[in-house]
Enzyme design. Structure first.
Site, PDB file in Angstrom:
ATOM      1  N   GLU A  49       4.012   2.072  -1.204  1.00 55.54           N
ATOM      2  CA  GLU A  49       3.910   2.656   0.288  1.00 55.54           C
ATOM      3  C   GLU A  49       3.993   1.425   1.169  1.00 55.54           C
ATOM      4  O   GLU A  49       3.618   0.212   1.118  1.00 55.54           O
ATOM      5  CB  GLU A  49       2.259   2.909   0.454  1.00 55.54           C
ATOM      6  CG  GLU A  49       2.125   3.485   1.804  1.00 55.54           C
ATOM      7  CD  GLU A  49       0.654   3.628   2.123  1.00 55.54           C
ATOM      8  OE1 GLU A  49       0.284   3.924   3.455  1.00 55.54           O
ATOM      9  OE2 GLU A  49      -0.206   3.175   1.456  1.00 55.54           O
ATOM     10  N   ASP A  58       2.618  -4.690   3.431  1.00 54.98           N
ATOM     11  CA  ASP A  58       2.760  -4.927   4.996  1.00 54.98           C
ATOM     12  C   ASP A  58       2.618  -6.362   5.198  1.00 54.98           C
ATOM     13  O   ASP A  58       2.328  -7.450   4.211  1.00 54.98           O
ATOM     14  CB  ASP A  58       1.231  -4.437   5.478  1.00 54.98           C
ATOM     15  CG  ASP A  58       1.247  -3.902   6.758  1.00 54.98           C
ATOM     16  OD1 ASP A  58       1.139  -5.058   7.602  1.00 54.98           O
ATOM     17  OD2 ASP A  58       1.007  -2.740   7.345  1.00 54.98           O
ATOM     18  N   ASP A  79       5.710   2.734  12.716  1.00 57.86           N
ATOM     19  CA  ASP A  79       6.113   2.498  14.259  1.00 57.86           C
ATOM     20  C   ASP A  79       7.318   3.395  14.677  1.00 57.86           C
ATOM     21  O   ASP A  79       8.411   3.263  13.762  1.00 57.86           O
ATOM     22  CB  ASP A  79       6.356   1.075  14.411  1.00 57.86           C
ATOM     23  CG  ASP A  79       6.135   0.706  15.795  1.00 57.86           C
ATOM     24  OD1 ASP A  79       6.771   1.476  16.731  1.00 57.86           O
ATOM     25  OD2 ASP A  79       5.758  -0.277  16.274  1.00 57.86           O
ATOM     26  N   ASP A 121       3.017  11.533  12.872  1.00 57.82           N
ATOM     27  CA  ASP A 121       2.491  12.407  13.877  1.00 57.82           C
ATOM     28  C   ASP A 121       3.689  12.559  15.027  1.00 57.82           C
ATOM     29  O   ASP A 121       3.618  13.249  15.776  1.00 57.82           O
ATOM     30  CB  ASP A 121       1.379  12.008  14.495  1.00 57.82           C
ATOM     31  CG  ASP A 121       1.470  10.476  15.429  1.00 57.82           C
ATOM     32  OD1 ASP A 121       2.078   9.626  14.818  1.00 57.82           O
ATOM     33  OD2 ASP A 121       1.240  10.443  16.407  1.00 57.82           O
TER      34      ASP A 121
END
Length: 219
Positions: free
Chosen positions: A47, A72, A121, A157
Site C-alpha cells: 500500500e 510512507d 494527495d 474521494d
C-alpha cells in the site's frame, strides 16, 4: 519537535516491523522481503502512502496468507500501524519508511503481487501532474515491480484525480481496467474490501463524499 513525535520515532527504531534508514535490514531488503522480513513465501501486497496504516493492518487481519507492506515517509504516522500490528500479533505486516519515488530501490522485478493506492494527495495543479501517484512517471516504475496478473487498486474521494487516472489508464495499451466506479459504496463491489476504511476515507464518507475506485493490471 514534540515529545510524542520523538517517542514514536524511538519506538520505530525498536519495532521489527518498521524498515527505515539506519537499520541494517534497510540496505538488505531489496528482493528479500519474503526471506528476510516475513520468512515465508506468501505474496507481498504493497500500500502506497499508507498514512497511519489502518488499511494495511486491516487487510493483514483479514488475509493471513499474504504479506502486507505499507509505504510512507512520515515516521509518526507509520508508528500507529506498526504498534497496532505488534499489539495484535500480526506478523504478516511491515512498514517501509521511504519516499515512494524510491520504491524500486526496495522491491525487485515481480516482487509485488498487488498494489494499493489509497487516497493519495491529488496534486490538482497541472504543473504537479508528475507528483501524482498514478501519473505516467510512477506507472513506469510500478510496472516491472508487479508480477504478471498483479492488480492495481486505486481509491480516492477526489473526482479530478480519479477522472485523470481513469482517462490515462484507458489511453494506455498496456493496462487493462477490470472495473471502475464513481460511487464505490453504492456499487456491487462495496464489500470486497471487508469494510476497511482509512482515516481519510472515513472523514470523506462522513461528509457525504462519494468514494471512487478502480481495479486494473498491466498486460
Amino acid at each position: 519537535m514534540g515529545r510524542n513525535k520523538l517517542a514514536r520515532f524511538r519506538q520505530n527504531e525498536e519495532n521489527d516491523n518498521v524498515i527505515q534508514e539506519g537499520k541494517e535490514i534497510f540496505e538488505k531488503i531489496l528482493g528479500n522481503w519474503n526471506e528476510v522480513q516475513f520468512k515465508n513465501d506468501n505474496p507481498v501486497v504493497v500500500e502506497l502512502a499508507c498514512g497511519r496504516g489502518e488499511f494495511t493492518v486491516g487487510l493483514a487481519r483479514q488475509i493471513q496468507d499474504q504479506n502486507f507492506v505499507g509505504v510512507d515517509i512520515k515516521g509518526s504516522r507509520i508508528w500507529k500501524g506498526s504498534t497496532m500490528a505488534i499489539a495484535e500479533g500480526l506478523e504478516n505486516v511491515a512498514f517501509l519508511r521511504t519516499q515512494i519515488e524510491k520504491l524500486d530501490r526496495f522491491f525487485e522485478k515481480d516482487e509485488i503481487s498487488e498494489l494499493w493506492i489509497t487516497f493519495p494527495d491529488p496534486f490538482p495543479r497541472d504543473g504537479d501532474e508528475k507528483r501524482r501517484l498514478t501519473s505516467p512517471r510512477f506507472l513506469e516504475m510500478y510496472k516491472p515491480l508487479l508480477r504478471k496478473g498483479g492488480m492495481i487498486h486505486f481509491k480516492t474521494d477526489n473526482s479530478g484525480l480519479f477522472d485523470y487516472t481513469l482517462e490515462l489508464f484507458q489511453q494506455r495499451d498496456d493496462i487493462k481496467i477490470h472495473l471502475h466506479t464513481h460511487d464505490f459504496y453504492s456499487s456491487e463491489w462495496k464489500d470486497v474490501h471487508y469494510g476497511i476504511q482509512t482515516r481519510y476515507e472515513s472523514i470523506f464518507s462522513a461528509k457525504g463524499e462519494r468514494i471512487k475506485y478502480l481495479k486494473a493490471e498491466f498486460i
